[in-house]
Structures are given as structure tokens and as C-alpha cells.
Design a protein around this motif. Sequence first.
Motif, PDB file in Angstrom:
ATOM      1  N   ASP A 202       0.879  -1.161   0.000  1.00 56.01           N
ATOM      2  CA  ASP A 202       0.000   0.000   0.000  1.00 56.01           C
ATOM      3  C   ASP A 202       0.922   1.218   0.000  1.00 56.01           C
ATOM      4  OD1 ASP A 202      -2.814   0.834   2.135  1.00 56.01           O
ATOM      5  OD2 ASP A 202      -1.407   2.224   1.210  1.00 56.01           O
ATOM      6  N   ARG A 203       0.572   2.218  -0.781  1.00 55.78           N
ATOM      7  CA  ARG A 203       1.471   3.387  -0.885  1.00 55.78           C
ATOM      8  C   ARG A 203       1.679   4.066   0.474  1.00 55.78           C
ATOM      9  NH1 ARG A 203       2.280   3.519  -6.066  1.00 55.78           N
ATOM     10  NH2 ARG A 203       0.523   3.159  -7.453  1.00 55.78           N
ATOM     11  N   PHE A 204       0.621   4.064   1.295  1.00 55.78           N
ATOM     12  CA  PHE A 204       0.752   4.724   2.595  1.00 55.78           C
ATOM     13  C   PHE A 204       1.726   3.994   3.521  1.00 55.78           C
ATOM     14  CE2 PHE A 204      -3.581   6.380   1.502  1.00 55.78           C
ATOM     15  CZ  PHE A 204      -3.180   7.695   1.363  1.00 55.78           C
ATOM     16  N   LYS A 205       2.042   2.735   3.219  1.00 50.46           N
ATOM     17  CA  LYS A 205       3.033   1.995   4.024  1.00 50.46           C
ATOM     18  C   LYS A 205       4.451   2.275   3.508  1.00 50.46           C
ATOM     19  CE  LYS A 205      -0.540  -0.035   5.937  1.00 50.46           C
ATOM     20  NZ  LYS A 205      -1.047   0.400   7.225  1.00 50.46           N
ATOM     21  N   ASP A 206       4.531   2.942   2.390  1.00 51.18           N
ATOM     22  CA  ASP A 206       5.792   3.415   1.802  1.00 51.18           C
ATOM     23  C   ASP A 206       6.855   2.326   1.625  1.00 51.18           C
ATOM     24  OD1 ASP A 206       7.381   5.290   0.593  1.00 51.18           O
ATOM     25  OD2 ASP A 206       8.189   6.102   2.467  1.00 51.18           O
ATOM     26  N   PRO A 207       6.520   1.198   0.991  1.00 49.84           N
ATOM     27  CA  PRO A 207       7.544   0.159   0.798  1.00 49.84           C
ATOM     28  C   PRO A 207       8.705   0.644  -0.069  1.00 49.84           C
ATOM     29  CG  PRO A 207       5.545  -0.379  -0.436  1.00 49.84           C
ATOM     30  CD  PRO A 207       5.211   0.779   0.446  1.00 49.84           C
ATOM     31  N   LEU A 208       8.403   1.539  -1.026  1.00 50.55           N
ATOM     32  CA  LEU A 208       9.490   2.050  -1.868  1.00 50.55           C
ATOM     33  C   LEU A 208      10.435   2.927  -1.045  1.00 50.55           C
ATOM     34  CD1 LEU A 208       7.469   2.852  -5.115  1.00 50.55           C
ATOM     35  CD2 LEU A 208       9.068   0.960  -4.754  1.00 50.55           C
ATOM     36  N   GLY A 209       9.888   3.635  -0.094  1.00 52.13           N
ATOM     37  CA  GLY A 209      10.725   4.437   0.806  1.00 52.13           C
ATOM     38  C   GLY A 209      11.616   3.546   1.662  1.00 52.13           C
ATOM     39  N   VAL A 210      11.091   2.388   2.041  1.00 45.37           N
ATOM     40  CA  VAL A 210      11.898   1.446   2.836  1.00 45.37           C
ATOM     41  C   VAL A 210      13.054   0.913   1.981  1.00 45.37           C
ATOM     42  CG1 VAL A 210      11.868  -0.724   4.137  1.00 45.37           C
ATOM     43  CG2 VAL A 210       9.908   0.804   4.231  1.00 45.37           C
TER      44      VAL A 210
ATOM     45  N   ALA B 135      15.170   7.325   7.916  1.00 49.65           N
ATOM     46  CA  ALA B 135      15.105   5.905   8.267  1.00 49.65           C
ATOM     47  C   ALA B 135      16.492   5.278   8.160  1.00 49.65           C
ATOM     48  CB  ALA B 135      14.116   5.192   7.349  1.00 49.65           C
ATOM     49  N   ALA B 136      17.203   5.599   7.078  1.00 48.81           N
ATOM     50  CA  ALA B 136      18.549   5.035   6.880  1.00 48.81           C
ATOM     51  C   ALA B 136      19.468   5.448   8.028  1.00 48.81           C
ATOM     52  CB  ALA B 136      19.119   5.510   5.543  1.00 48.81           C
TER      53      ALA B 136
ATOM     54  N   ARG C 130      18.837   0.866   0.688  1.00 49.11           N
ATOM     55  CA  ARG C 130      19.955   1.081  -0.255  1.00 49.11           C
ATOM     56  C   ARG C 130      20.958   2.083   0.308  1.00 49.11           C
ATOM     57  NH1 ARG C 130      16.198  -0.050  -4.923  1.00 49.11           N
ATOM     58  NH2 ARG C 130      16.896  -2.163  -5.442  1.00 49.11           N
ATOM     59  N   LEU C 131      20.459   3.056   1.036  1.00 48.71           N
ATOM     60  CA  LEU C 131      21.371   4.021   1.656  1.00 48.71           C
ATOM     61  C   LEU C 131      22.219   3.344   2.735  1.00 48.71           C
ATOM     62  CD1 LEU C 131      18.933   7.082   1.981  1.00 48.71           C
ATOM     63  CD2 LEU C 131      21.004   6.971   0.562  1.00 48.71           C
ATOM     64  N   VAL C 132      21.616   2.418   3.455  1.00 53.00           N
ATOM     65  CA  VAL C 132      22.372   1.710   4.503  1.00 53.00           C
ATOM     66  C   VAL C 132      23.385   0.767   3.860  1.00 53.00           C
ATOM     67  CG1 VAL C 132      22.189   0.098   6.447  1.00 53.00           C
ATOM     68  CG2 VAL C 132      20.440   1.850   6.119  1.00 53.00           C
ATOM     69  N   ARG C 133      22.947   0.087   2.814  1.00 48.31           N
ATOM     70  CA  ARG C 133      23.797  -0.935   2.180  1.00 48.31           C
ATOM     71  C   ARG C 133      25.084  -0.333   1.613  1.00 48.31           C
ATOM     72  NH1 ARG C 133      21.704  -3.482  -3.134  1.00 48.31           N
ATOM     73  NH2 ARG C 133      22.439  -1.402  -3.665  1.00 48.31           N
ATOM     74  N   LYS C 134      25.040   0.962   1.327  1.00 44.49           N
ATOM     75  CA  LYS C 134      26.258   1.615   0.815  1.00 44.49           C
ATOM     76  C   LYS C 134      27.402   1.541   1.818  1.00 44.49           C
ATOM     77  CE  LYS C 134      24.248   5.076  -2.235  1.00 44.49           C
ATOM     78  NZ  LYS C 134      23.868   6.493  -2.348  1.00 44.49           N
ATOM     79  N   VAL C 135      27.032   1.470   3.102  1.00 48.62           N
ATOM     80  CA  VAL C 135      28.085   1.507   4.127  1.00 48.62           C
ATOM     81  C   VAL C 135      28.215   0.193   4.902  1.00 48.62           C
ATOM     82  CG1 VAL C 135      28.159   3.991   4.511  1.00 48.62           C
ATOM     83  CG2 VAL C 135      26.464   2.615   5.716  1.00 48.62           C
ATOM     84  N   GLN C 136      27.203  -0.670   4.846  1.00 50.66           N
ATOM     85  CA  GLN C 136      27.354  -1.953   5.533  1.00 50.66           C
ATOM     86  C   GLN C 136      26.403  -3.004   4.976  1.00 50.66           C
ATOM     87  OE1 GLN C 136      25.777  -0.821   9.750  1.00 50.66           O
ATOM     88  NE2 GLN C 136      25.628  -3.028   9.500  1.00 50.66           N
ATOM     89  N   PRO C 137      26.792  -4.278   5.062  1.00 50.62           N
ATOM     90  CA  PRO C 137      25.903  -5.318   4.548  1.00 50.62           C
ATOM     91  C   PRO C 137      24.627  -5.388   5.375  1.00 50.62           C
ATOM     92  CG  PRO C 137      27.993  -6.240   5.327  1.00 50.62           C
ATOM     93  CD  PRO C 137      28.005  -4.800   5.673  1.00 50.62           C
ATOM     94  N   VAL C 138      23.534  -5.608   4.706  1.00 47.69           N
ATOM     95  CA  VAL C 138      22.244  -5.656   5.397  1.00 47.69           C
ATOM     96  C   VAL C 138      21.257  -6.347   4.463  1.00 47.69           C
ATOM     97  CG1 VAL C 138      21.500  -3.396   4.518  1.00 47.69           C
ATOM     98  CG2 VAL C 138      20.618  -4.184   6.708  1.00 47.69           C
TER      99      VAL C 138
END
Lengths: 412, 215
Positions: free
Chosen positions: A230-238, A356-357, A243-251
Motif C-alpha cells: 500500500d502506498r501509505f506503508k511506503d515500501p518504496l521508501g523502505v 530511516a537510513a 539502499r542508503l544503509v547498504r552503501k556503508v554496511q551489509p544488510v
Amino acid sequence: MTKFLSSYEGLVSATVLGELRQLGNRLAGKRVVHVNSTREGGGVAEILDWMIPLMQDVGLKAQWEVITGNSDFYAVTKKFHNGLQGFPVTISKREWQTYREVNEENAVRLRPILEEADFVVIHDPQPAALLGLCPDRKGKWIWRGHIDISRPTRSVWRGLRPFVAGYDASIFSMCQFAQPLPHPQFLIPPSIDPLSPKNMDLDPEELTRVRHQYNLDPDKPLLVQVSRFDRFKDPLGVLEAYRLVRKVQPVQLVLAGGGATDDPEGQEVLDEVLEAAAGDPDIHVLLLPSDAHRTINALQRLADIVIQKSTREGFGLTVTEGLWKGKPVIGGDTGGIRLQVVNYHTGFLVNSPEGAAHRIRFLLHHEALRAKMGGRAREYVREHFLLTRHLREYLTLFHILGSREDASIIYI
Amino acid sequence: MGDFIIQDCSLLAKTSGLPAAINLRELRDRIALCSQDVLYHHFCETLLVPSFDNPDYRNDFAAWALLQLGDRVLAEQLGIINPYIFPDLEKLREQVLEILDERLSEVIFVPSCQPGGEFFFTEAVTVVFDTGKRIASPKALPEAIGTMTNGSIYYHFFEARRREPVGVDDFSAWLGGFPGQEAWRLALQTVDFVFFSLPELRGELVRVLGKGGVA
């Protein structure tokens, strides 16, 4: 499965259970009827599934009745649901007529039960018209609005308000969700059942099995968001935050949800998420059946951090579920998430993928703090958002409505 | 002196009918108009509401000033208010309005909240019931407190201060009927209860009473 209050010994203190019995004893024999529109599926049915046996266990004669309707009726009430939550919809005269007719049909069957009851709790708009169809009612009637009607489509609320205004009281989950009405409006947040398949303790073997089943790497931190697509759950934002976190550490990330197949927009969002996630083995988009409660439970328990990055939310029981499993939750700064997620205590409120990141990295970096926050999160839910508190508030409401006093303090 | 009757209570919040406030001026105007029950609820009953115990400030107005208006000065001024020292709620209201008016005269722009951060005025109805349990002598008080529900702690330690004798918790009032209990009464009065949640306060009361002797 029949539930008894004694099943919760150990999860909440004996004094809490004793308090419920004492409140119940003083209502012993009172007839309580809950009415909603479905026996299975959805949060209301989940609540009534435990509430009826527990009310019976503390001495009330509680029962659960379900109205029946045709597809036209449910199409109208779905429009009510959307309209009350602020989506622009138009209800035709014919549709209002269908709503009234189905309630009239149900009233023929339910009148004898409802008119004799001491307390009738009508859940959501579907059966709300029953009040006017039971003129010889003896007890107090309560309308329980489970959805956020703070900014409804005016025409929908204008049409529904006359059906609701005549109740003796109404209940909303939060004061933010309420509308002005000519009767007392009580505030009872929802709760979770710690013994339900979605929240019960699971064996480590089951967690391992789920980890294998979905190819999750035990050596990489796991982020989990459980929600409809659902757009209001913002899965694309998650995904963006991941992706921002993965730039600096595995996740790795799990986005788990269900029920998209009967929701055209849900399918569209799911397709967008799948497209955005394509090619990344550390993103797991799981479309789960509606009864996959234990799988969801296991995924939340396997998570290092639970995410609910909604941009709009009702109460957010998936947040409560995550907190109960001892996980700090990174939640969108909206609705009922604000009641549950408190910065540095039970998690973090965020307003963007970047936010979030940042908080994900912070929590992954501070393992001890994460564990401490998780412990606090579980205790916070134990204190405030388990079904025992929910039941106590219903019993309290019955005492208030049954009292002849109109005071801020009532001695029973 | 008779037995101590252990009561319990359960609170249910409800809307007050007042519109939500979106800025400091609206907060001030609504506080001037609201019922005493609303004022009491936001100052004193927060401990029994299913919400997070704000670690900085216990009253809702101070927490809102900090979290939604971003006004730290105002939050500090409101946060230090002890609602239990006022002889009645109108005096408390006067004090709060004095602080708000003073702040409104200082600020160049009236601080406002973001959408979604409005202050909602609520109140509560409290149902009180006899648990059937009794405490026969002061010696048994610490142990009894240790097994009380949050509702009982709230009713006897906080809500009691609204009843006669005003400003005194039920435990102290009861101990006053026994000779030689001055040490315990004084010990109870020294408890700085503002920063305790109800479970923490229960532990603190047991600890404080445990330190004193019983005659």
C-alpha cells in the motif's frame, strides 16, 4: 480456540488478572452483544475472537453476532470505509438504500437478542443502522469506530452521522480519530494477544526453518517491514532507506505482506516494489497468505530492526507486534505510531528514507542500546497494549455506562 | 484506627469536546475555558493513560510545548509545576495561565505545531472499586503496597490528594491514626514522585517504608 484469563498468567502479573476478575465480578450475568460484519479476517474479528471468551471468563454473558449482506452491501460499506478515511467517494441514493435494507434484514434476526442485551457494541459503520431498527432496546448501545475518521469525505460522514449520533457512547482508538458527536466519546487503543499465532513465543527451530525457507543470511543484519503493499506503508521508501544503509554496511531486507491479489492498487504497488527490488538477492519481497501468522511472527523475531515507515497510519498494530518481540521499531512519524515509538526509548520516528537510513545505521552501530531499547519496547507493550488493558477498559466502560452517576469518579 | 481498605481504580479517557490547539495562543485560550477535569487529567492522570511516560515532563502541556512547539523555555516552566501543591484546581489554572501569558508576551511569533502535532484536550472517568483486601496494622503496609496494582497505587497515593484531607496521600493519612508512625509519614512525604512511573513508585514506597522502623 477458547481462551481463559488464566492462560495469561506469567505474561501479565497476577494483580492485573485479579483486577479484571474484580471488575468482571461486579458485572456478572450482564448480557453483552458485539456485532460486526465478518467472523474471519481483519482486525475487528481478531479482537472479538479473544474478547468474547475472556468476557465470558470474567462473568459476563458475552456473545458475538455477525451481520450478513450481499455484494452490493459490501461494495457500499467499502466505499464508506474509504470515504471515512478521507478518500473522495460518492454514495448514491440507491447505495444508501441498499445499506438500510441490509440492516433491516439483519434486524429481523437480531432484534430479540439486541433489545434484551445490557450492552450492545456495534463495530464500524456496516451494522451502525441497527440502533434505529431496535426501538425497544433496554441496554446501552456503543458504537466502536475502528478507523480514522478525523478527516472524512464530508458527504459520507453527513450520511452516516445520523445512524451513529443516537448511540449512548462511542469508542475511538485515539482522540485524533474522533468526530464531534452528541454523546461521550471514549478512547480505547487496540491491543495484541500475546498468545495468538502472530505473537506467541516460537521455538528456535521454527525460526531457523523460516530463515532457511526464505534464504535469509544469518550473518547479515535483517530489517523487516510487515504490511500490505500500500502506498501509505511506503515500501518504496523502505527500499530507498535500505539502499542508503547498504552503501556503508551489509544488510538484508524483508518486505512481507499479503492480500494484494484482491486489491488492484495493491497489485500495482507490489509490481513497483518487485521491479525496484529486482536483481538484489538481499531484498526479499514476500507475498504471504492471510493466515501466515506464524511466519510473520518468525520474521519479526528474526529481525534486528522492525520497520513501519508509513506515511499515514491508523494505530499500527504491526508496530506493537514488533515492540512485543523486543525489537526497536523505526516508524513513520504519523498516527498511532507516535503513541508507540518514542525516540531513544522504543525506537525512532522518521519522516524520510534518509531519516530511516540514518536511524537504521545508528541502531546497527549500537548493539547494546538496541537490546536495551528492545527490552523497554516489550515492557511498554506489556504495560499498555496487551489485551488485558483492552479488556479492562471495556469493563470500565460498562461500569461507567451502567452507573447512574454522571461524575468523573464513580464508586462501584 | 480501622483497617486500611485497599481500593483499586480503572480510568477511561474520553474526548473533552474542545477543539484541538495548534499554537500557544489556542492552548492558552482552551486552558482558560476547559473543565477542571480536563486540567486534572493532563496534569495528574497521565500515569494511568496508555501512553509513553515522557521522561522529561510528566504533564501533557509541558511535553507538548517541548515536542510539538519546540519551546524549551515554556516546557521547563510548565514542567516544574507540581499540581498537588495547589489548594484547588482553579489556583493551578491561574498559575498555568500566568506562565502562558508571560510566554506569549515574550515571543515574537506565536509558536505553532506541525500538522499532526495538535494538542487534543481529553479527560477521564475513573471507576473505583473495593478490592476486598484490608491492612490491619502499619507493619503490614510495605508488603501490601508491594502487591498493589498500578490502579491502587494511583488511587491511594495520587488521587487521594484531591480528597479530604486535601494534599495528603491515603497511606500517610492512615498512619497518622497510629502513635509512633511519624518516621514513616515523613519518609512518604519525602518521596519525589514526579519522575516515577507507577510500578517504579510502588518499588520506591516499599523501599522507603522498608528503611523506617515500626513501633
